[in-house]
Design a protein around this motif. Structure first.
Motif, PDB file in Angstrom:
ATOM      1  N   GLN B 437       0.829  -1.206   0.000  1.00 47.21           N
ATOM      2  CA  GLN B 437       0.000   0.000   0.000  1.00 47.21           C
ATOM      3  C   GLN B 437       0.864   1.257   0.000  1.00 47.21           C
ATOM      4  OE1 GLN B 437      -3.197   0.339   2.775  1.00 47.21           O
ATOM      5  NE2 GLN B 437      -4.300  -1.421   1.944  1.00 47.21           N
ATOM      6  N   LEU B 438       1.944   1.233   0.809  1.00 45.72           N
ATOM      7  CA  LEU B 438       2.794   2.427   0.911  1.00 45.72           C
ATOM      8  C   LEU B 438       3.508   2.700  -0.408  1.00 45.72           C
ATOM      9  CD1 LEU B 438       4.343   2.114   4.493  1.00 45.72           C
ATOM     10  CD2 LEU B 438       2.281   3.299   3.744  1.00 45.72           C
ATOM     11  N   VAL B 439       3.953   1.631  -1.057  1.00 45.77           N
ATOM     12  CA  VAL B 439       4.650   1.807  -2.336  1.00 45.77           C
ATOM     13  C   VAL B 439       3.677   2.311  -3.404  1.00 45.77           C
ATOM     14  CG1 VAL B 439       5.836   0.600  -4.212  1.00 45.77           C
ATOM     15  CG2 VAL B 439       6.453   0.118  -1.834  1.00 45.77           C
ATOM     16  N   THR B 440       2.474   1.708  -3.435  1.00 51.76           N
ATOM     17  CA  THR B 440       1.475   2.143  -4.415  1.00 51.76           C
ATOM     18  C   THR B 440       1.155   3.623  -4.236  1.00 51.76           C
ATOM     19  OG1 THR B 440       0.513  -0.048  -4.283  1.00 51.76           O
ATOM     20  CG2 THR B 440      -0.819   1.646  -5.346  1.00 51.76           C
ATOM     21  N   TYR B 441       0.948   4.017  -2.981  1.00 49.85           N
ATOM     22  CA  TYR B 441       0.618   5.419  -2.713  1.00 49.85           C
ATOM     23  C   TYR B 441       1.746   6.332  -3.177  1.00 49.85           C
ATOM     24  CZ  TYR B 441      -0.835   9.615  -0.164  1.00 49.85           C
ATOM     25  OH  TYR B 441      -1.203  10.891   0.167  1.00 49.85           O
ATOM     26  N   ALA B 442       2.989   5.952  -2.842  1.00 50.22           N
ATOM     27  CA  ALA B 442       4.138   6.776  -3.218  1.00 50.22           C
ATOM     28  C   ALA B 442       4.217   6.925  -4.737  1.00 50.22           C
ATOM     29  CB  ALA B 442       5.428   6.163  -2.678  1.00 50.22           C
ATOM     30  N   THR B 443       4.018   5.813  -5.453  1.00 49.86           N
ATOM     31  CA  THR B 443       4.082   5.868  -6.915  1.00 49.86           C
ATOM     32  C   THR B 443       2.961   6.741  -7.460  1.00 49.86           C
ATOM     33  OG1 THR B 443       4.726   3.562  -6.657  1.00 49.86           O
ATOM     34  CG2 THR B 443       4.530   4.384  -8.892  1.00 49.86           C
ATOM     35  N   ASP B 444       1.737   6.516  -6.934  1.00 52.53           N
ATOM     36  CA  ASP B 444       0.603   7.330  -7.386  1.00 52.53           C
ATOM     37  C   ASP B 444       0.854   8.816  -7.178  1.00 52.53           C
ATOM     38  OD1 ASP B 444      -0.783   5.156  -8.147  1.00 52.53           O
ATOM     39  OD2 ASP B 444      -2.172   5.111  -6.451  1.00 52.53           O
ATOM     40  N   GLN B 445       1.547   9.151  -6.096  1.00 52.97           N
ATOM     41  CA  GLN B 445       1.766  10.554  -5.773  1.00 52.97           C
ATOM     42  C   GLN B 445       2.973  11.130  -6.502  1.00 52.97           C
ATOM     43  OE1 GLN B 445      -0.185  12.581  -4.155  1.00 52.97           O
ATOM     44  NE2 GLN B 445      -1.678  11.031  -3.595  1.00 52.97           N
ATOM     45  N   GLY B 446       3.620  10.323  -7.324  1.00 53.39           N
ATOM     46  CA  GLY B 446       4.699  10.840  -8.140  1.00 53.39           C
ATOM     47  C   GLY B 446       6.084  10.734  -7.525  1.00 53.39           C
ATOM     48  N   PHE B 447       6.218  10.025  -6.406  1.00 55.46           N
ATOM     49  CA  PHE B 447       7.549   9.851  -5.827  1.00 55.46           C
ATOM     50  C   PHE B 447       8.315   8.767  -6.583  1.00 55.46           C
ATOM     51  CE2 PHE B 447       5.184  11.505  -2.177  1.00 55.46           C
ATOM     52  CZ  PHE B 447       6.051  12.479  -1.732  1.00 55.46           C
ATOM     53  N   THR B 448       9.627   8.870  -6.522  1.00 61.23           N
ATOM     54  CA  THR B 448      10.451   7.785  -7.004  1.00 61.23           C
ATOM     55  C   THR B 448      10.723   6.883  -5.805  1.00 61.23           C
ATOM     56  OG1 THR B 448      11.500   9.398  -8.413  1.00 61.23           O
ATOM     57  CG2 THR B 448      12.572   7.243  -8.245  1.00 61.23           C
ATOM     58  N   VAL B 449      10.416   5.594  -5.940  1.00 66.09           N
ATOM     59  CA  VAL B 449      10.624   4.666  -4.836  1.00 66.09           C
ATOM     60  C   VAL B 449      11.895   3.896  -5.073  1.00 66.09           C
ATOM     61  CG1 VAL B 449       9.648   2.778  -3.502  1.00 66.09           C
ATOM     62  CG2 VAL B 449       8.142   4.465  -4.551  1.00 66.09           C
TER      63      VAL B 449
END
Lengths: 323, 450
Positions: B437-449
């Motif tokens: 969930q945290l990775v999905t949210y980060a990607t959706d928000q435009g962060f580079t993971v």
């Protein structure tokens, strides 16, 4: 968003007005009418239409923490329709509607009929007692029930333990929806009962006299005269209940403080929209969810009303009355 | 006069620029701001003698006392203290005010884990130009790293929560345990003995309490989160080390040796007071809190360090604590910085925060002051609890970081891990879901993971 569907759809259309030349007098009156309407329209447009349109506009964008706002078209809506959290929440309130509303309205109808047929002493006090829970704010009601449900120190659990039944867990993930139905029923039975009771009081007494002459008992009276006569009021309570169940918010949001393990952030669609906006910072997606919820409510209301009307027509036909 | 007018103009322009940037959604790189020159003593003197109004958002009770000390020292400055809510409501209002471009305070309380989410949209003022760098040695290392993970300094530490073990000595003694468990293995064995002989749980793990679990991970050396200050985050909540911690608790919970009542609820308060729990693994703010909650058990409690993963180690984690930051939108940046600094750095003010508001201090001077560490607590049978936690504070791992969206991290924890703990399920498995969930949210928000 509140949708108020047209309830009095069966009003006969009035005869078309005769074409007449508008006299200056008439024109003046019309102008005055519009002027009187202006204050309402200003408030209506600025407080309801503009925010609604703005929310609709917002729902077409995508706002990211990195990258900012981008026009997204209907992407938010597509996402919502495939969002299992939203759909599960919708399913939950759907279940709530199917189970809780019949119980609540059945109870309210029974109480209204009982009060109506026993118009003796004390019925006023009883009426008030049943209505009182509606006057209790939902916040207070939920906190109070939260205490009553408590597994260690709640009175229900203590009594249950005292008689050897073990500790019922009203706040577990499995039973929380049922506990919530109980709270909402308690809150709104009185409200619905008053609407039905008021409708019952307006039935002309001649009908009862005629029925008595025909030898109808109290049950026959209730079934064949009273309930059909208050059908519009019943439909009103059903529509209100649809809106109420689908927009469930205060109860899950307050119970979340007591049982956060049982109430997920997407427990009901409204609560989900709130969390999306203020915790996930996904304001645009929250607006889309709210809009979709409004559409769902409108559709469900429409079909329920349609079903009601059809049954009425069938009922009329059976009794050989022209609709 | 001329100088002041120019400064105001500059402030207005930067304000307007940052609003403009917010509207268009551009994110300037942080290097733009570090070009500003450091503030001279002259500037400070002028600012502190010019009549100025400051707004300070905080939920620390009675902080007016410390603010009064500040106003006594700088009569020209008039501070308005506002409490707009504690925790989440506070941040929501702060965010709304920042986004609206008006109504935001000059100085705000901010918990360490929320600093990155305000650094992200350039809402906080980098305090290095104002001399904050010189304060680093006044605070315990790990607390300073929380406000200054890189070169910039985003806030001044106010209080911290290094974690320890509060336990009921009478219950443990009744179970034949005379020493507080030194390792987690000992703790598990003690949990069984205590449950079998006395019926009490050795402690409670709040099902939805992310702060406590993250504290456990922190102690175990897990680095679940990382943020580079701009667009890259690292998320690793389901690493092998994290799962070791998760499996430990899964085992104890499934054996019914640890209860999982939601904390800070009636149920839980009663549990602490009634002996349902024989202990509480909590932070340095816990001892005073407990004293108010379980008054009837005065004298029965003791404090100890957290059990260790390896015998002989001395490591702890942190749970809670706040700092005071200056908002970049403030029009009186110097005075605002001086306020944030004074509250948490002036000796009298810091001492009063520690001894009157019972905030556990990050200031080295207070931690070494006999008036603080030698206090004996009757509730803990005369033990010097402050001294113990002052020692624990030295053992907190220094470079623990947070994600720039902790609101979501916590709510997602509740939905994924919280429900599993309440169900006595497999916490390790829940960590995997949380990670997703945290990775999905980060990607959706435009962060580079990473």
């Amino acid at each position: 968003m509140t949708h108020s569907p047209a309830l009095a759809s069966e009003r006969p259309a009035s005869a078309p007005p005769l074409k007449k030349r508008t006299t200056p007098m008439k024109r003046k009156q019309r102008l005055a009418a519009y002027l009187f309407l202006v204050p309402f329209f200003i408030v209506f447009i600025t407080m309801l239409v503009v925010p609604l349109v703005y929310a609709g506009y917002l729902s077409l964008f995508e706002s990211k923490l990195i990258g900012g706002d981008v026009f997204a078209g209907l992407a938010n809506y597509v996402r919502a329709l495939t969002d299992s959290a939203f759909l599960a929440g919708l399913g939950r309130v759907g279940l709530f509607f199917i189970i809780q509303v019949p119980i609540m309205l059945g109870l309210a109808l029974f109480l209204a009929l009982a009060l109506d047929s026993a118009r003796g002493r004390g019925s006023k006090a009883v009426r008030l007692l049943i209505f009182v829970p509606y006057a209790v704010p939902a916040v207070v009601a939920t906190l109070m029930w939260g205490y009553l449900y408590g597994p260690d120190f709640g009175p229900i659990a203590q009594i249950s333990r005292a008689v050897g039944l073990g500790t019922p867990d009203f706040l577990s993930p499995e039973s929380i929806l049922g506990s919530m139905m109980n709270i909402v029923t308690w809150e709104f039975v009185g409200y619905n009962m008053i609407i039905m009771y008021a409708a019952l009081r307006s039935i002309p007494a001649e009908l009862y006299e005629a029925a008595e002459i025909d030898g109808a008992g109290q049950f026959r009276l209730a079934w064949s005269i009273k309930i059909p006569a208050i059908r519009p009021a019943l439909m009103l309570t059903v529509i209100f209940s649809i809106i109420g169940s689908f927009q469930l918010f205060a109860e899950p949001s307050l119970l979340n403080a007591i049982a956060p393990d049982a109430i997920s952030t997407s427990f009901t669609p409204n609560y989900y929209a709130y969390n999306l906006a203020f915790i996930n910072q996904e304001l645009n997606y929250a607006a889309a969810i709210a809009f979709l919820l409004g559409v769902v409510i409108a559709i469900v209301s429409y079909f329920v009303q349609l079903a009601g009307e059809r049954r009425e027509r069938v009922g009329h036909a059976e009794r050989g009355i022209e609709p | 006069m001329n100088k002041k007018a120019r400064r105001t103009a500059v402030a207005l322009v930067t304000g307007a620029v940052s609003i403009g940037l917010l509207v268009t959604g551009c994110t300037p790189s942080s290097s733009d701001e570090s070009t500003q020159e450091s503030v001279s003593q002259d500037d400070i003197d002028t600012a502190m003698t010019t009549p100025t109004k400051l707004t300070f958002w905080t939920w620390v009770p009675d902080i007016e006392n410390e603010v009064a000390l500040f106003e006594a020292k700088y009569p020209a400055i008039d501070v308005t203290v506002e409490n707009v809510g504690q925790g989440l409501p506070h941040y929501q209002k702060l965010r709304s005010a920042i986004e609206a471009g008006e109504g935001a305070p000059d100085v705000t309380q901010i918990e360490y884990q929320y600093i990155p989410s305000f650094v992200l949209n350039n809402s906080l003022l980098d305090l290095t130009a104002y001399g904050a760098d010189d304060l680093s040695s006044d605070y315990v290392d790990w607390a300073w790293n929380q406000v200054s993970p890189d070169e910039e300094v985003w806030a001044i530490p106010q209080d911290v929560g290094p974690m320890g073990n509060l336990y009921r000595e009478d219950i443990l003694t009744a179970a034949g345990i005379t020493e507080p468990p030194a390792t987690w293995d000992d703790y598990a064995a003690a949990a069984k003995t205590v449950k079998d002989t006395t019926g009490s749980y050795i402690s409670n793990v709040g099902a939805t309490q992310a702060g406590q679990m993250i504290g456990f991970l922190w102690q175990a050396g897990v680095k679940p989160f990382g943020y580079d200050g701009s667009e890259t985050v690292s998320i690793d909540v389901n690493s092998d080390e994290a799962k070791k911690v998760a499996d430990y608790w899964t085992d104890l919970i499934q054996q019914d040796l640890i209860s999982t009542d939601v904390d800070f609820q009636d149920q839980w308060y009663q549990g602490l007071a009634s002996g349902k729990y024989a202990g509480w693994l909590t932070a340095a703010w816990g001892p005073i809190f407990l004293q108010g909650t379980a008054e009837a058990t005065t004298g029965l409690w003791r404090a100890a360090p957290l059990p260790q993963w390896n015998a002989g180690d001395e490591v702890s984690g942190n749970w809670g604590g706040s700092s005071d930051a200056v908002l970049a939108s403030s029009e009186n940046k110097i005075a605002a910085y001086e306020l944030a600094k004074f509250i948490n750095n002036d000796e009298e003010s810091a001492m009063r925060l520690a001894t009157e508001q019972f905030l556990f201090p990050p200031q080295v001077s207070v931690l070494e002051d006999p008036a603080f560490v030698d206090q004996e607590s009757e509730f803990y049978g005369g033990q010097k609890v402050n001294e113990l936690f002052a020692e624990i504070s030295q053992t907190v791992d220094t470079d623990f970081q947070w994600l720039p969206y902790m609101d979501y991290v916590y709510s997602s924890y509740e939905d994924t891990v919280g429900t599993v703990i309440a169900d006595k399920g497999d916490i390790s498995g829940a960590l995997d879901v949380w990670q997703d969930q945290l990775v999905t949210y980060a990607t959706d928000q435009g962060f580079t993971v990473e």
